[in-house]
Design a protein around this motif. Structure first.
Motif, PDB file in Angstrom:
ATOM      1  N   THR A 172       0.823  -1.210   0.000  1.00  0.00           N
ATOM      2  CA  THR A 172       0.000   0.000   0.000  1.00  0.00           C
ATOM      3  C   THR A 172       0.853   1.254   0.000  1.00  0.00           C
ATOM      4  O   THR A 172       0.577   2.215  -0.734  1.00  0.00           O
ATOM      5  CB  THR A 172      -0.937   0.006   1.228  1.00  0.00           C
ATOM      6  N   ILE A 173       1.922   1.266   0.787  1.00  0.00           N
ATOM      7  CA  ILE A 173       2.816   2.432   0.814  1.00  0.00           C
ATOM      8  C   ILE A 173       3.484   2.626  -0.547  1.00  0.00           C
ATOM      9  O   ILE A 173       3.565   3.757  -1.061  1.00  0.00           O
ATOM     10  CB  ILE A 173       3.869   2.255   1.920  1.00  0.00           C
ATOM     11  N   ASN A 174       3.969   1.531  -1.141  1.00  0.00           N
ATOM     12  CA  ASN A 174       4.636   1.641  -2.439  1.00  0.00           C
ATOM     13  C   ASN A 174       3.680   2.121  -3.530  1.00  0.00           C
ATOM     14  O   ASN A 174       4.065   2.919  -4.391  1.00  0.00           O
ATOM     15  CB  ASN A 174       5.233   0.290  -2.829  1.00  0.00           C
ATOM     16  N   MET A 175       2.443   1.645  -3.505  1.00  0.00           N
ATOM     17  CA  MET A 175       1.480   2.050  -4.522  1.00  0.00           C
ATOM     18  C   MET A 175       1.046   3.502  -4.330  1.00  0.00           C
ATOM     19  O   MET A 175       0.897   4.249  -5.296  1.00  0.00           O
ATOM     20  CB  MET A 175       0.262   1.126  -4.481  1.00  0.00           C
TER      21      MET A 175
ATOM     22  N   PRO B 190       7.393   6.638   1.910  1.00  0.00           N
ATOM     23  CA  PRO B 190       8.280   6.407   3.067  1.00  0.00           C
ATOM     24  C   PRO B 190       9.298   5.304   2.840  1.00  0.00           C
ATOM     25  O   PRO B 190      10.375   5.329   3.444  1.00  0.00           O
ATOM     26  CB  PRO B 190       7.295   6.036   4.189  1.00  0.00           C
ATOM     27  N   THR B 191       8.985   4.323   1.980  1.00  0.00           N
ATOM     28  CA  THR B 191       9.916   3.215   1.774  1.00  0.00           C
ATOM     29  C   THR B 191      11.122   3.599   0.921  1.00  0.00           C
ATOM     30  O   THR B 191      11.992   2.755   0.687  1.00  0.00           O
ATOM     31  CB  THR B 191       9.185   2.030   1.118  1.00  0.00           C
ATOM     32  N   THR B 192      11.195   4.834   0.446  1.00  0.00           N
ATOM     33  CA  THR B 192      12.433   5.303  -0.188  1.00  0.00           C
ATOM     34  C   THR B 192      13.446   5.766   0.856  1.00  0.00           C
ATOM     35  O   THR B 192      14.567   6.126   0.488  1.00  0.00           O
ATOM     36  CB  THR B 192      12.146   6.450  -1.160  1.00  0.00           C
ATOM     37  N   GLN B 193      13.058   5.773   2.122  1.00  0.00           N
ATOM     38  CA  GLN B 193      13.961   6.152   3.214  1.00  0.00           C
ATOM     39  C   GLN B 193      14.642   4.899   3.750  1.00  0.00           C
ATOM     40  O   GLN B 193      13.964   3.954   4.209  1.00  0.00           O
ATOM     41  CB  GLN B 193      13.188   6.850   4.338  1.00  0.00           C
TER      42      GLN B 193
ATOM     43  N   VAL C 187      18.447  -2.120   1.736  1.00  0.00           N
ATOM     44  CA  VAL C 187      19.010  -1.431   0.568  1.00  0.00           C
ATOM     45  C   VAL C 187      18.285  -1.857  -0.710  1.00  0.00           C
ATOM     46  O   VAL C 187      18.052  -1.033  -1.599  1.00  0.00           O
ATOM     47  CB  VAL C 187      20.524  -1.717   0.462  1.00  0.00           C
ATOM     48  N   ARG C 188      17.895  -3.136  -0.822  1.00  0.00           N
ATOM     49  CA  ARG C 188      17.196  -3.606  -2.027  1.00  0.00           C
ATOM     50  C   ARG C 188      15.879  -2.854  -2.207  1.00  0.00           C
ATOM     51  O   ARG C 188      15.573  -2.371  -3.309  1.00  0.00           O
ATOM     52  CB  ARG C 188      16.932  -5.105  -1.917  1.00  0.00           C
ATOM     53  N   LEU C 189      15.102  -2.759  -1.145  1.00  0.00           N
ATOM     54  CA  LEU C 189      13.813  -2.064  -1.245  1.00  0.00           C
ATOM     55  C   LEU C 189      14.004  -0.584  -1.540  1.00  0.00           C
ATOM     56  O   LEU C 189      13.318  -0.007  -2.399  1.00  0.00           O
ATOM     57  CB  LEU C 189      13.034  -2.269   0.059  1.00  0.00           C
ATOM     58  N   THR C 190      14.955   0.047  -0.850  1.00  0.00           N
ATOM     59  CA  THR C 190      15.199   1.477  -1.058  1.00  0.00           C
ATOM     60  C   THR C 190      15.703   1.761  -2.464  1.00  0.00           C
ATOM     61  O   THR C 190      15.213   2.677  -3.140  1.00  0.00           O
ATOM     62  CB  THR C 190      16.221   1.983  -0.025  1.00  0.00           C
ATOM     63  N   ALA C 191      16.675   0.982  -2.929  1.00  0.00           N
ATOM     64  CA  ALA C 191      17.299   1.253  -4.228  1.00  0.00           C
ATOM     65  C   ALA C 191      16.320   1.055  -5.379  1.00  0.00           C
ATOM     66  O   ALA C 191      16.276   1.868  -6.314  1.00  0.00           O
ATOM     67  CB  ALA C 191      18.513   0.350  -4.412  1.00  0.00           C
TER      68      ALA C 191
ATOM     69  N   GLN D 212       8.592  -5.911  -5.053  1.00  0.00           N
ATOM     70  CA  GLN D 212       9.586  -5.649  -4.018  1.00  0.00           C
ATOM     71  C   GLN D 212       9.014  -5.868  -2.617  1.00  0.00           C
ATOM     72  O   GLN D 212       9.717  -6.328  -1.716  1.00  0.00           O
ATOM     73  CB  GLN D 212      10.118  -4.227  -4.146  1.00  0.00           C
ATOM     74  N   ALA D 213       7.743  -5.548  -2.416  1.00  0.00           N
ATOM     75  CA  ALA D 213       7.110  -5.834  -1.126  1.00  0.00           C
ATOM     76  C   ALA D 213       7.042  -7.340  -0.894  1.00  0.00           C
ATOM     77  O   ALA D 213       7.318  -7.835   0.212  1.00  0.00           O
ATOM     78  CB  ALA D 213       5.712  -5.216  -1.073  1.00  0.00           C
ATOM     79  N   TYR D 214       6.706  -8.086  -1.951  1.00  0.00           N
ATOM     80  CA  TYR D 214       6.637  -9.540  -1.831  1.00  0.00           C
ATOM     81  C   TYR D 214       8.022 -10.142  -1.579  1.00  0.00           C
ATOM     82  O   TYR D 214       8.174 -11.043  -0.749  1.00  0.00           O
ATOM     83  CB  TYR D 214       6.025 -10.131  -3.101  1.00  0.00           C
ATOM     84  N   VAL D 215       9.041  -9.638  -2.284  1.00  0.00           N
ATOM     85  CA  VAL D 215      10.401 -10.162  -2.103  1.00  0.00           C
ATOM     86  C   VAL D 215      10.897  -9.883  -0.678  1.00  0.00           C
ATOM     87  O   VAL D 215      11.553 -10.742  -0.062  1.00  0.00           O
ATOM     88  CB  VAL D 215      11.344  -9.532  -3.147  1.00  0.00           C
TER      89      VAL D 215
END
Length: 227
Positions: free
Chosen positions: A82-85, A95-98, A159-163, A211-214
């Motif tokens: 939800t945050i990513n979408m 927020p998940t870019t932090q 780092v994977r999620l942020t990058a 990325q959320a699933y991974v």
């Protein structure tokens, strides 16, 4: 006025108060809650079906000890999706870019899996640091390498999620800027670039969900090694 492409990743402020708490809490408000009625709405039924399918798929490789994490892992999956979408909408903040937020998720959950393994099966947990059949001269080197790889796991998660999200947002903004610059000069090229932007946006929607699933899948794999 935005002075830099990276300003979109800065936490917004209102009257000196950081709004990242609002951005983190907003997804929970948007998710529909099941009612006590016999017949739920289509959205609630779809959400329940998705949660059940995801939970079954995630917990299938785990034994009964790992099923206690079902509520936490499923909630984290819905929260990250939800945050990513929401971050793909115009004039929004993701927020998940932090890295600090992602590490705040990754480190405690990874540490919990390690503590569970050391508490319930310390021999097997320590045995992961030394593969079976290792030659005696290589034992100290492999123990050091496996220990380093163990402590790198939470860093890799965050780092994977942020990058991935940061790169996607930057690429979308760069191409969108090119469309606005090229529109009065070369309209045909601008239209082609806009088509590329549309396809990239669809790709970024898929990346936000994947990325959320991974993230949650890797946590479940770490949990599988320690239960």
């Amino acid at each position: 006025m935005m002075m830099s492409f990276f300003d979109q990743f800065a936490s917004p402020f209102l009257l000196g108060i950081p709004l990242i708490a609002v951005a983190v809490a907003l997804p929970w408000v948007l998710l529909p809650t099941p009612s006590s009625r016999w017949m739920n709405s289509r959205l609630t039924t779809l959400q329940t079906w998705f949660i059940n399918r995801f939970t079954n798929q995630l917990l299938m490789p785990l034994n009964m000890g790992g099923h206690k994490w079902a509520l936490m892992l499923t909630s984290l999956m819905l929260f990250l999706i939800t945050i990513n979408m929401l971050g793909l909408l115009p004039y929004t903040f993701t927020p998940t870019t932090q890295l600090s937020l992602n590490m705040g998720f990754a480190v405690p959950l990874w540490l919990a899996t390690v503590i569970i393994g050391m508490r319930h099966q310390p021999t097997i947990a320590l045995g992961h640091l030394l593969p079976e059949g290792t030659p005696i001269p290589l034992i100290p080197v492999l123990i050091i390498i496996e220990t380093i790889s163990l402590f790198i796991r939470p860093l890799a998660l965050g780092v994977r999620l942020t990058a991935n999200l940061t790169a996607g947002h930057l690429l979308i903004q760069l191409i969108a800027t090119a469309v606005f610059v090229l529109l009065p000069i070369m309209p045909a090229v601008a239209i082609l670039t806009a088509a590329v932007l549309f396809m990239l946006t669809l790709l970024e929607v898929a990346v936000a969900m994947i990325q959320a699933y991974v993230f949650v899948l890797l946590l479940s794999l770490y949990l599988q090694e320690n239960v």
